[in-house]
Enzyme design. Structure first.
Site, PDB file in Angstrom:
ATOM      1  N   GLN A  59      39.145   1.426  16.473  1.00 39.10           N
ATOM      2  CA  GLN A  59      39.547   0.043  17.169  1.00 39.10           C
ATOM      3  C   GLN A  59      39.533  -1.076  15.854  1.00 39.10           C
ATOM      4  O   GLN A  59      38.547  -1.335  15.434  1.00 39.10           O
ATOM      5  CB  GLN A  59      38.841  -0.006  18.131  1.00 39.10           C
ATOM      6  N   GLN A  63      44.965   1.043  15.569  1.00 39.63           N
ATOM      7  CA  GLN A  63      44.728   1.175  16.745  1.00 39.63           C
ATOM      8  C   GLN A  63      44.216  -0.250  17.280  1.00 39.63           C
ATOM      9  O   GLN A  63      43.424  -0.964  16.681  1.00 39.63           O
ATOM     10  CB  GLN A  63      43.670   2.362  16.816  1.00 39.63           C
ATOM     11  N   ASP A  64      44.651  -0.565  18.640  1.00 42.47           N
ATOM     12  CA  ASP A  64      44.315  -1.620  19.272  1.00 42.47           C
ATOM     13  C   ASP A  64      44.963  -2.963  18.516  1.00 42.47           C
ATOM     14  O   ASP A  64      44.171  -4.145  18.087  1.00 42.47           O
ATOM     15  CB  ASP A  64      42.721  -1.955  19.268  1.00 42.47           C
ATOM     16  N   ARG A  99      49.648   4.498  28.505  1.00 47.71           N
ATOM     17  CA  ARG A  99      48.972   5.421  29.191  1.00 47.71           C
ATOM     18  C   ARG A  99      47.918   4.474  29.866  1.00 47.71           C
ATOM     19  O   ARG A  99      47.798   3.261  29.487  1.00 47.71           O
ATOM     20  CB  ARG A  99      47.853   6.406  28.409  1.00 47.71           C
TER      21      ARG A  99
END
Length: 346
Positions: free
Chosen positions: A138, A160-161, A250
């Site tokens: 992250q 990521q993120d 998701r």
């Protein structure tokens, strides 16, 4: 720099293919209050230094011009620094970058290269990059945590993120967003419009997931809306895109809500479209919808069979997710001088 220039040309071509009817905009005369530069043309050499000079609870528009160069700093716009416009000299020229990550010892919300906590903030013509890489896990490039925040012609890059739209009402126009896992996430009511979403190459064995929305209750009016956007592969991912599963989203939280409408979906999107979240029980309560998308990844015949997933055809059911209604954009975006489409294209 060369890659950013090529990508900027690609964005121009993409927008030619997208209808831009009914775009609203209000021009704002721009005169910089502060200039940030490293070339000796200004005594202010740090973006954070410029922000510190803004009067607290500022009532008039305060403009910061950030000249062309790479700024290595973690920028924080505190809640008290209201009514700020930050302008660069182009997303391939004015670049803010850092490399904080969870793997490097930071909590996720402390990894952001830029964090905006103030209302009435707009950034234009710059890039915000977290270059920790996929191995950093992250690693947020931009965190937005308040209402009436807008980004126009900005490149937001991470893995990521990448974009943490934490809470509030926010808008992104003509932007680039790069990432791999859950790279547009949070609990804000956010509309991303006329923008390009680039899926990148990630670590082996992982799926790419574009969104992970965090709505916790059906009483909360938040969600992620992608409108008139393009979802495609970043150049380094193009050759391997068919060997990696890529999903639209998701459910991060129980009532997760994401709507993708009137957008181009390239052939990297998995036929199922959406992914479960580690065996979560959120499937009956989430709300995921697609409306009049097109392109090789937009075929909904093989999509998930969840009760919370919808293929919408009636515009009456979609209008509540437009800029005008979902984030009340017609009330505040004109004051920030950001172009927007208030309703649906058709």
């Amino acid at each position: 720099m060369a890659k950013l220039f090529v990508l900027s040309l690609l964005i121009v071509l993409i927008f030619i293919l997208h209808p831009q009817a009914n775009i609203s905009s209000t021009a704002i005369p721009i005169q910089a209050n502060i200039i940030v530069a490293l070339d000796g043309s200004s005594p202010i050499k740090s973006i954070n230094e410029a922000i510190d000079m803004i009067p607290n609870h500022n009532e008039n528009l305060f403009v910061i011009l950030v000249k062309e160069v790479v700024y290595n700093e973690n920028v924080l716009i505190k809640e008290s620094k209201t009514n700020v416009m930050m302008i660069g000299e182009g997303m391939e020229k004015t670049i803010i970058e850092s490399n904080r990550s969870v793997k490097g010892g930071f909590y996720t919300d402390k990894t952001a290269t830029m964090e905006v906590q103030a209302t009435n903030f707009v950034a234009k013509d710059l890039a915000i990059i977290n270059n920790a890489g996929p191995q950093g896990e992250q690693a947020v490039a931009l965190r937005t945590g308040n209402s009436q925040i807008a980004f126009h012609r900005c490149s937001i890059q991470g893995y990521q993120d990448t974009l943490f739209a934490a809470f509030g009402e926010q808008f992104f126009s003509e932007c680039q967003i790069f990432g791999t896992v859950d790279f547009i996430f949070g609990e804000a009511a956010v509309v991303i419009q006329n923008s390009s979403i680039f899926v990148r190459k990630l670590l082996p064995g992982q799926p790419n997931v574009i969104t992970a929305q965090g709505r916790r209750s059906d009483l909360e009016n938040n969600g992620i809306v992608l409108h008139n956007c393009t979802i495609t592969s970043a150049p380094e991912f193009f050759q391997i895109r068919k060997s990696v599963e890529t999903y639209l989203g998701r459910p991060w939280k129980t009532f997760s809500r994401t709507i993708i409408m009137e957008s181009f979906l390239d052939d990297l999107i998995h036929p199922k479209g959406w992914l479960d979240y580690n065996g979560t029980s959120a499937l009956p309560t989430l709300y995921y919808a697609e409306y009049r998308n097109f392109g090789p990844g937009a075929n909904t015949n093989g999509r998930v069979q969840w009760s919370g997933y919808h293929v919408l055809t009636d515009p009456k059911l979609v209008r509540k997710f437009t800029v005008k209604r979902f984030i009340n954009g017609t009330n505040w975006l004109p004051g920030l001088g950001v172009p927007f489409i208030p309703g649906l294209l058709n």
